[in-house]
Design a protein around this motif. Structure first.
Motif, PDB file in Angstrom:
ATOM      1  N   LEU A  76      87.237  49.793  67.199  1.00  0.00           N
ATOM      2  CA  LEU A  76      86.099  50.221  67.960  1.00  0.00           C
ATOM      3  C   LEU A  76      85.015  50.521  66.954  1.00  0.00           C
ATOM      4  N   SER A  77      83.635  50.354  67.422  1.00  0.00           N
ATOM      5  CA  SER A  77      82.530  50.763  66.733  1.00  0.00           C
ATOM      6  C   SER A  77      82.065  52.252  67.342  1.00  0.00           C
ATOM      7  N   LEU A  78      81.570  53.066  66.449  1.00  0.00           N
ATOM      8  CA  LEU A  78      81.356  54.444  66.896  1.00  0.00           C
ATOM      9  C   LEU A  78      80.214  54.077  68.132  1.00  0.00           C
ATOM     10  N   ARG A 106      93.405  66.217  78.081  1.00  0.00           N
ATOM     11  CA  ARG A 106      93.505  67.362  77.638  1.00  0.00           C
ATOM     12  C   ARG A 106      92.610  68.103  76.627  1.00  0.00           C
ATOM     13  N   VAL A 107      92.389  67.184  75.730  1.00  0.00           N
ATOM     14  CA  VAL A 107      91.452  67.477  74.477  1.00  0.00           C
ATOM     15  C   VAL A 107      90.254  66.792  75.053  1.00  0.00           C
ATOM     16  N   ALA A 108      89.309  67.310  75.567  1.00  0.00           N
ATOM     17  CA  ALA A 108      87.985  66.657  75.978  1.00  0.00           C
ATOM     18  C   ALA A 108      86.959  66.480  74.974  1.00  0.00           C
ATOM     19  N   THR A 109      87.181  67.361  73.716  1.00  0.00           N
ATOM     20  CA  THR A 109      86.185  67.185  72.905  1.00  0.00           C
ATOM     21  C   THR A 109      86.821  67.079  71.478  1.00  0.00           C
ATOM     22  N   PRO A 110      87.215  66.226  71.074  1.00  0.00           N
ATOM     23  CA  PRO A 110      87.944  66.033  69.704  1.00  0.00           C
ATOM     24  C   PRO A 110      87.088  66.113  68.559  1.00  0.00           C
ATOM     25  N   SER A 111      87.376  66.408  67.477  1.00  0.00           N
ATOM     26  CA  SER A 111      86.464  66.394  66.300  1.00  0.00           C
ATOM     27  C   SER A 111      85.965  64.918  66.066  1.00  0.00           C
ATOM     28  N   PHE A 112      84.832  64.854  65.311  1.00  0.00           N
ATOM     29  CA  PHE A 112      84.046  63.751  64.802  1.00  0.00           C
ATOM     30  C   PHE A 112      85.065  62.914  64.071  1.00  0.00           C
ATOM     31  N   PRO A 113      85.830  63.317  62.915  1.00  0.00           N
ATOM     32  CA  PRO A 113      86.814  62.691  62.167  1.00  0.00           C
ATOM     33  C   PRO A 113      87.797  62.104  62.862  1.00  0.00           C
ATOM     34  N   ILE A 122      87.706  60.977  66.261  1.00  0.00           N
ATOM     35  CA  ILE A 122      87.134  59.903  66.982  1.00  0.00           C
ATOM     36  C   ILE A 122      86.921  58.756  66.130  1.00  0.00           C
ATOM     37  N   ALA A 123      86.377  58.962  64.720  1.00  0.00           N
ATOM     38  CA  ALA A 123      86.152  58.076  63.986  1.00  0.00           C
ATOM     39  C   ALA A 123      87.347  57.132  63.422  1.00  0.00           C
TER      40      ALA A 123
END
Length: 98
Positions: free
Chosen positions: A69-71, A51-58, A60-61
């Motif tokens: 997991l590594s980026l 439902r949130v297909a584009t979460p922020s980079f922070p 995801i990190a």
């Protein structure tokens, strides 16, 4: 702020990200994982469900770090194009950009 509709590729990337996070989470609870990453369980639920297909980079990190997991691993999994996807969508031409 007006958000543009997501392209088919963005939606599919979000689904692949959600699937990767669910697999990596394994037996850990959603609550434990979310709190360790500093996000709400509701946010994690939305990301995992696509439902949130584009979460922020922070975000995801933080999730990648908590799940070990590594980026690079995350990006390799998420960026795989789906067979049969319109090449215009792949290049971002399938939507209007201001």
């Amino acid at each position: 702020m007006v958000r543009l509709p997501l392209t088919a590729e963005e939606v599919q990337r979000g689904q692949r990200l959600g699937a990767l996070l669910r697999r990596a989470r394994g037996g850990r609870t959603m609550l434990e994982t979310a709190l360790d990453a500093g996000i709400s369980p509701e946010t994690l639920r939305k990301i995992e469900s696509g439902r949130v297909a584009t979460p922020s980079f922070p975000t995801i990190a933080a999730l990648a770090e908590v799940l070990g997991l590594s980026l690079d691993e995350v990006w390799a999994e998420v960026r795989q194009p789906e067979p049969g996807l319109d090449p215009a969508d792949r290049l971002g031409r399938g939507r209007l950009v201001s």
